[in-house]
Design an enzyme around this catalytic site. Structure first.
Site, mmCIF file in Angstrom:
data_model
loop_
_atom_site.group_PDB
_atom_site.id
_atom_site.type_symbol
_atom_site.label_atom_id
_atom_site.label_comp_id
_atom_site.label_asym_id
_atom_site.label_seq_id
_atom_site.Cartn_x
_atom_site.Cartn_y
_atom_site.Cartn_z
ATOM 1 N N SER A 136 0.825 -1.197 0.000
ATOM 2 C CA SER A 136 0.000 0.000 0.000
ATOM 3 C C SER A 136 0.870 1.262 0.000
ATOM 4 O O SER A 136 1.652 1.466 -0.917
ATOM 5 C CB SER A 136 -0.943 -0.071 1.205
ATOM 6 O OG SER A 136 -1.992 0.829 1.098
ATOM 7 N N ASP A 158 -9.348 -4.387 -5.250
ATOM 8 C CA ASP A 158 -8.760 -3.653 -4.135
ATOM 9 C C ASP A 158 -9.467 -2.308 -3.978
ATOM 10 O O ASP A 158 -9.419 -1.472 -4.880
ATOM 11 C CB ASP A 158 -7.271 -3.434 -4.382
ATOM 12 C CG ASP A 158 -6.525 -2.938 -3.152
ATOM 13 O OD1 ASP A 158 -7.109 -2.161 -2.373
ATOM 14 O OD2 ASP A 158 -5.349 -3.318 -2.981
ATOM 15 N N HIS A 202 -7.630 -5.721 -0.002
ATOM 16 C CA HIS A 202 -6.499 -4.811 -0.135
ATOM 17 C C HIS A 202 -5.186 -5.569 -0.095
ATOM 18 O O HIS A 202 -4.875 -6.253 0.878
ATOM 19 C CB HIS A 202 -6.559 -3.792 1.003
ATOM 20 C CG HIS A 202 -5.510 -2.742 0.951
ATOM 21 N ND1 HIS A 202 -5.089 -2.144 -0.221
ATOM 22 C CD2 HIS A 202 -4.788 -2.149 1.947
ATOM 23 C CE1 HIS A 202 -4.175 -1.252 0.039
ATOM 24 N NE2 HIS A 202 -3.962 -1.235 1.350
#
Length: 507
Positions: free
Chosen positions: A223, A449, A477
């Site tokens: 991320s 996601d 995610h």
């Protein structure tokens, strides 16, 4: 107000061990990274004393070892003030390839925590034996010269505040509260608040690499951690070893574009979740998908009109309710927990949703807060992204968000308010990162996601000259550690054997 840009991966590990499912994947044979020894990395002028540090590791619980490292507060003035960064290590087997740095995202998530709590279940055993896995709290985060803003009591009180920025009075109240928060952060953190930007944190990783004794950096970033990794590759392309960037941020996007992309991503995931819920036996919503979404909107409107109250007496306004609602959407294995929480909330019990909101905020059952995720999130983003807090601009943005994401959009609007009175101006700006000359880099994107849409991983993979894109077809995610065997094999073969996945591999 808005939800966090990306959630720490270790949260999902805490919720329960995630099974790795066997998955199919298709690709042409992949090349391997040249295993010849890398030339010695150059030490930037003026930074010799930082690059030559010797780390003093000490036991810090179970198999873990911990240490600290010093870095310049301002890399333009290395002779000035310094910052202290905390590292931990989960040692590998008797013969390791080197060190593997890990960052779980955020910004504001603790790398110490992911290595301490999640790595044993997320990483394959061969990968754990093959590397010394290194966690670190980036500058400003957790145990690394942290950003300090509020006491636990003040943070509880802030979470109970409710504003209606769609009105002039509500927006004025929000701006006043944000200015007071910015003042708290500046007074309690001091000068270091102006140096917690991502570029500086990426430069810190090269100091860590040298201190760990590695000629090149091996790194796994999730991320927001992909932004750290991509900036590192741009700054130090010749020092890149093996980099996996999972659930990428697109560096060409500005703050408003990122917010809109997330709003649409979560809206799509909400629809997927609601359809799944309707097909289950215990869904609290009924009818068609659109009818169920209307019922969900009615629930949100009810909480907006009258905040709920937890069994401990804490008030749960709509923003905290939405933050609690969002967290289980980060992993589809937790959708049943969301269903139970919503069913209880409809019946008048908000405790399950408050549990997730507390998880989002880092609040412990004793009322303390672990880490400083909320403060670091704001501080880092305010430096990384210039924002426009002009009222007409924000109102137009809120209108677009509500149109594109009718369930979640309005709660992600007006984010620029949080940085309008920040003491330190933004130093970052959107732009392509190419990392020209870097060794092959692996980028992973997940089609469903919600927090880092797949298109962002596609974009980053196109920008980085040496990148290969791997796609996980699924929900949730990021991918490695929570997806399937195809992704695990691709990541671990790359790190352990140097096998670069073919660009376009789909799992």
């Amino acid at each position: 107000m808005r939800a966090s840009r990306s959630r720490p991966l270790f949260i999902m590990a805490i919720l329960g061990s995630l099974s790795l499912l066997l998955g199919s994947c298709s690709a042409t044979p992949a090349p391997s990274i040249d295993s010849a020894p890398a030339p010695a990395a150059k030490v930037p002028a003026g930074l010799e004393k930082f690059y030559s540090q010797e780390l003093d590791w000490a036991p810090c619980g179970g198999a873990l070892q911990c240490t600290e490292i010093e870095v310049p507060m301002d890399y333009a003035k290395p002779e000035g003030e310094t910052m202290t960064l905390a590292l931990n290590k989960r040692p590998g087997g008797k013969k390791t390839i080197g060190s593997l740095l890990v960052n779980p995202g955020g910004p504001g998530a603790s790398g110490l925590e992911i290595v301490a709590d999640a790595v044993p279940t997320m990483f394959g055993q061969k990968l754990q034996r093959g590397y010394d896995v290194i966690g670190f709290d980036p500058r400003g985060v957790g145990s690394s010269t942290p950003v300090k803003c509020q006491t636990p009591t003040e943070q509880d009180a802030s979470r109970e505040e409710q504003f209606d920025p769609s009105t002039d009075a509500g927006l004025a109240d929000m701006r006043k509260a944000s200015a007071a928060y910015a003042k708290q952060c500046a007074e309690r953190t001091g000068e270091s608040l102006g140096f917690v930007d991502t570029v500086s944190a990426a430069r810190d990783m090269d100091v860590m690499r040298a201190a760990l004794g590695d000629e090149q950096l091996n790194y796994l970033g999730y991320s927001y951690g992909t932004s750290l990794g991509a900036h590192y590759a741009e700054l130090f392309p010749s020092n890149v070893g093996k980099l996996v960037l999972d659930g990428a941020l697109d560096p060409t996007l500005g703050d408003d574009e990122i917010t809109l992309g997330q709003a649409v991503g979560f809206e799509n995931e909400i629809r997927s979740y609601m359809q799944d819920c309707l097909e289950s036996a215990d869904c609290p919503f009924t009818g068609t998908l659109d009818e169920a979404l209307t019922q969900l909107h009615d629930l949100f409107d009810s909480v907006k009109a009258t905040p709920m109250v937890g069994s401990d007496g804490r008030k749960v306004p709509i923003i905290d309710f939405v933050n609690g609602f969002i967290i289980p959407l980060y992993d589809n294995s937790t959708w049943p927990m969301l269903t139970e929480g919503l069913r209880n909330a409809i019946a008048g019990n908000v405790d399950d949703i408050l549990y997730f909101a507390d998880l989002n905020a880092g609040r412990e059952t004793d009322g303390s807060y672990s880490g400083n995720g909320a403060a670091a999130f704001t501080a880092i983003n305010c430096l990384d992204y210039p924002v426009d807090a002009d009222i007409p601009t924000m109102r137009a943005g809120a209108k677009t968000l509500t149109e594109k994401a009718p369930t979640i959009g309005e709660y992600l609007a007006y984010g620029a308010v949080g940085c309008q009175d920040w003491e330190f101006p933004a130093t970052g700006k959107p732009g392509e990162l190419t990392a020209k000359g870097a060794a092959p880099i692996m980028v992973i994107g997940t089609t469903g996601d919600p927090a880092t849409p797949h298109a962002w991983s596609q974009s980053l993979a196109k920008q980085l000259e040496s990148a290969s894109l791997v796609t996980f077809e699924g929900h949730g995610h990021t991918a490695y550690g929570r997806s399937n065997g195809c992704i695990s094999n691709a990541v671990e073969s790359y790190f352990l054997d140097g096998t670069v996945p073919a660009d376009g591999l789909t799992c």
